[in-house]
Design an enzyme around this catalytic site. Structure first.
Site, PDB file in Angstrom:
ATOM      1  N   GLY A 284       0.499   1.316  -7.582  1.00 32.26           N
ATOM      2  CA  GLY A 284      -0.648   1.823  -8.707  1.00 32.26           C
ATOM      3  C   GLY A 284      -0.521   3.190  -9.297  1.00 32.26           C
TER       4      GLY A 284
ATOM      5  N   SER B  20       0.691  -1.248   0.094  1.00 32.83           N
ATOM      6  CA  SER B  20       0.080   0.197   0.169  1.00 32.83           C
ATOM      7  C   SER B  20       0.920   1.275  -0.094  1.00 32.83           C
ATOM      8  CB  SER B  20      -0.989  -0.115   1.191  1.00 32.83           C
ATOM      9  OG  SER B  20      -1.884  -1.150   1.306  1.00 32.83           O
TER      10      SER B  20
ATOM     11  N   ARG C 156     -26.563  -9.150 -10.072  1.00 37.74           N
ATOM     12  CA  ARG C 156     -27.057 -10.274 -10.171  1.00 37.74           C
ATOM     13  C   ARG C 156     -28.718 -10.143  -9.975  1.00 37.74           C
ATOM     14  NH1 ARG C 156     -24.141 -13.105  -7.089  1.00 37.74           N
ATOM     15  NH2 ARG C 156     -22.954 -14.138  -8.972  1.00 37.74           N
TER      16      ARG C 156
ATOM     17  N   HIS D 298     -23.152   1.624 -12.790  1.00 39.11           N
ATOM     18  CA  HIS D 298     -22.112   2.199 -11.961  1.00 39.11           C
ATOM     19  C   HIS D 298     -21.385   3.401 -12.679  1.00 39.11           C
ATOM     20  CE1 HIS D 298     -21.951  -0.596  -8.315  1.00 39.11           C
ATOM     21  NE2 HIS D 298     -22.412  -1.626  -9.315  1.00 39.11           N
TER      22      HIS D 298
ATOM     23  N   GLU E 123       4.469 -15.877  -2.746  1.00 39.03           N
ATOM     24  CA  GLU E 123       3.338 -15.991  -4.187  1.00 39.03           C
ATOM     25  C   GLU E 123       3.892 -15.126  -5.143  1.00 39.03           C
ATOM     26  OE1 GLU E 123       1.286 -13.252  -0.859  1.00 39.03           O
ATOM     27  OE2 GLU E 123       2.519 -15.160  -0.762  1.00 39.03           O
TER      28      GLU E 123
ATOM     29  N   CYS F 119     -26.790   0.879  -8.072  1.00 38.87           N
ATOM     30  CA  CYS F 119     -26.821  -0.722  -8.047  1.00 38.87           C
ATOM     31  C   CYS F 119     -27.959  -0.894  -7.189  1.00 38.87           C
ATOM     32  CB  CYS F 119     -25.657  -1.118  -8.050  1.00 38.87           C
ATOM     33  SG  CYS F 119     -25.559  -2.939  -8.573  1.00 38.87           S
TER      34      CYS F 119
ATOM     35  N   GLU G 258     -19.786   5.702 -11.688  1.00 33.53           N
ATOM     36  CA  GLU G 258     -18.454   6.147 -11.068  1.00 33.53           C
ATOM     37  C   GLU G 258     -17.348   5.637 -11.704  1.00 33.53           C
ATOM     38  OE1 GLU G 258     -19.728   2.466  -8.506  1.00 33.53           O
ATOM     39  OE2 GLU G 258     -20.665   4.124  -9.435  1.00 33.53           O
TER      40      GLU G 258
ATOM     41  N   GLU H   7       2.509  -3.038 -13.206  1.00 33.00           N
ATOM     42  CA  GLU H   7       2.766  -3.176 -11.811  1.00 33.00           C
ATOM     43  C   GLU H   7       2.698  -4.407 -11.256  1.00 33.00           C
ATOM     44  OE1 GLU H   7       0.055  -1.897  -7.917  1.00 33.00           O
ATOM     45  OE2 GLU H   7      -0.496  -1.121  -9.898  1.00 33.00           O
TER      46      GLU H   7
END
Length: 541
Positions: free
Chosen positions: A24, A20, A465, A510, A154, A382, A512, A145
């Site tokens: 990104g 964090s 859904r 959505h 991992e 939504c 946004e 990234e």
């Protein structure tokens, strides 16, 4: 934009010390700076977790799921990539270990590896490499990234894959940018570089020598400490670059340019280019300083304890504030609390975001009723739209036991129900089984939503859904709930309004996901500006 460089250059962004740190946003900023110099870019996120995609992961743990136009459920960083560069992402731009292993097993069962012992090296690595090198858009630069932190078990196959890419393509076509943390130790009042040295040492032990080190810090290091990092990390001192804490993420491209990040990247590749045109970024920063009016928007959701759960939603409201000159303050309201324990009296508007499950539903419905009764602007997205229908059916239309089959499968009046045709076969499949991606919605002539979009049709992204049961459309309409948008491809109401309310809109999609700092989404812009108008009108009365 058509690529100018041949062959394509690859930029790999890794992270160390802790997660964090903003890999990104660093990758997105690099993409934006290269774009500003006239180059074309493509950004990808390589995630080492074993989920095929984040679609079934909790937003409280992983953050929001960003939906791409082609229906990919992807990491939230792809949202940053789109907002910073304007380049539409696809499901192929988010590569997870789960996706790689799924493809590997399918190929093995099909007999593609007949006679071979299938192993991490070479088979897993080769699949990762093929995803990295896939560049059907012909971009000048592909920025990858790598999720996680160097040292995690991992992430090792992904780090080995980018090492091999660099070896195969030659060093002048690849560059490694490593983001680390330089912590501040308050007890001694010092910034410490040792964690960065250890992180680079760990990365080097995997065969990767970083070309640029970005150090995340509260303050810029003095020259002697940069020289220390350069000496012990075997990196040129000019390539030790500050990644400072900022109050506004849209400051990052300008800041990184001032610290010569894009200049050093192009120098590494021996590529000449004009200085970047950062006018649009400077305009955004200028707008962020000119807000005069203030509104408070309460977001009533069940993931409000996670800062990343509603990233795109928060950014869309920020964009609307930028382009309207209004300072938007968000009040996070935990829907998991009883309705009697939440306070909405200081909210100028209420927003009910998307979500799943019945946890917090009662409080959200009470918040919707509060907005409807008190003429407070309300936007339902939504699930928020579905709950607006349930609230109206119960409290206005008087429909007994109106509910969603998601929450109560045997309710008497399922005003919200599961969409037909999403499940194929007998086995119930949760992941990737929703209505996903971009679809067209037809808007009703003369409706508020049509005036907001200034169009009779709109293409927006979906992730759901359940939907409004069309069997209840007429009875609800007769009671005053206007359905002003419908799916083009099926009988499905997708927009609702209360015509006699100052501003009350629900949308199944959505919006946004398509807002950017350079062009605020019209629905959020209308929501924010109308909220201020209602606030001023109520203060005068």
């Amino acid at each position: 934009m058509v690529g100018k460089l041949n062959p394509t250059r690859f930029i790999f962004v890794t992270g160390g010390v802790v997660s964090s740190l903003g890999k990104g946003l660093a990758a997105a900023s690099i993409g934006a700076l290269l774009q500003a110099r006239g180059f074309s870019v493509r950004l990808r996120k390589l995630d080492p977790y074993l989920n095929v995609d984040p679609g079934t992961m909790s937003p409280a743990q992983h953050g929001e799921v960003f939906v791409t136009s082609d229906g990919g459920e992807t990491d939230l960083d792809l949202g940053h990539y789109e907002r910073f560069t304007g380049v539409m992402k696809t499901r192929a731009d988010n590569v997870t270990a789960g996706k790689i292993y799924h493809e590997l097993i399918v190929k093995e069962r099909r007999g593609d590896y007949l006679g071979q012992t299938v192993q991490v090296i070479p088979h897993v690595i080769d699949l990762i490499i093929s995803c990295i090198l896939h560049n059907d858009a012909g971009a000048d630069f592909v920025i990858c990234e790598i999720g996680g932190t160097v040292g995690d078990i991992e992430s090792q196959p992904f780090l080995e894959a980018i090492r091999q890419v660099s070896y195969r393509l030659s060093k002048n076509l690849t560059i490694f940018v490593h983001l680390t943390l330089v912590p501040y130790i308050g007890a001694v009042g010092e910034l410490k570089t040792k964690p960065t040295q250890h992180s680079v040492k760990e990365l080097s032990s995997l065969g990767i020598q970083p070309d640029i080190v970005l150090y995340r810090s509260r303050a810029q290091l003095p020259q002697y400490q940069c020289a220390k990092i350069a000496n012990f990390c075997n990196v040129a001192e000019d390539n030790i670059i500050a990644a400072l804490d900022v109050s506004n993420i849209y400051m990052l491209p300008v800041m990184y340019h001032e610290h010569r990040l894009d200049t050093q990247i192009l120098k590494h590749f021996d590529v000449d280019s004009p200085e970047p045109d950062l006018t649009q970024w400077e305009n955004v920063l200028r707008m962020s300083e000119t807000a005069s009016d203030r509104i408070v928007i309460a977001i009533v959701g069940k993931y409000v304890t996670s800062l990343d759960a509603y990233t795109s939603l928060e950014e869309a409201l920020r964009h609307a504030g930028l382009h309207s000159g209004i300072r938007v303050e968000i009040k996070w309201v935990d829907a998991r609390l009883p309705a009697s324990e939440i306070d909405l009296t200081d909210a100028d508007a209420i927003l009910i975001p998307g979500g799943f499950g019945d946890n917090g539903i009662g409080t959200k419905i009470c918040a919707i009723e509060y907005a409807r009764v008190n003429n407070i602007p309300m936007l339902g997205i939504c699930l928020g739209m579905q709950l607006a229908v349930i609230e109206f059916a119960l409290n206005v239309a008087g429909i007994e036991d109106a509910n969603s089959t998601e929450f109560k499968s045997d309710c008497k009046n399922p005003v919200v129900c599961e969409l037909p045709g999403l499940q194929v076969g007998d086995e119930y499949k949760m992941g990737g089984s929703m209505r996903l991606g971009s679809y067209t919605c037809n808007l009703a002539p003369g409706s508020r939503i049509m005036s907001i979009y200034d169009s009779s049709t709109v293409v927006e992204r979906r992730r759901h859904r359940y939907g409004i049961n069309p069997e209840y459309r007429d009875v609800l309409s007769k009671c005053g709930l206007a359905f002003t948008g419908a799916a083009e491809d099926r009988d499905l109401p997708e927009v609702l309004e209360l015509p006699d309310h100052p501003w009350f809109i629900g949308v199944q999609f959505h919006p946004e996901f398509q807002s950017t700092p350079f062009k605020s989404h019209p629905l959020f812009l209308s929501f924010v500006t109308s909220t201020l108008q209602v606030k001023k009108a109520s203060s005068r009365s």
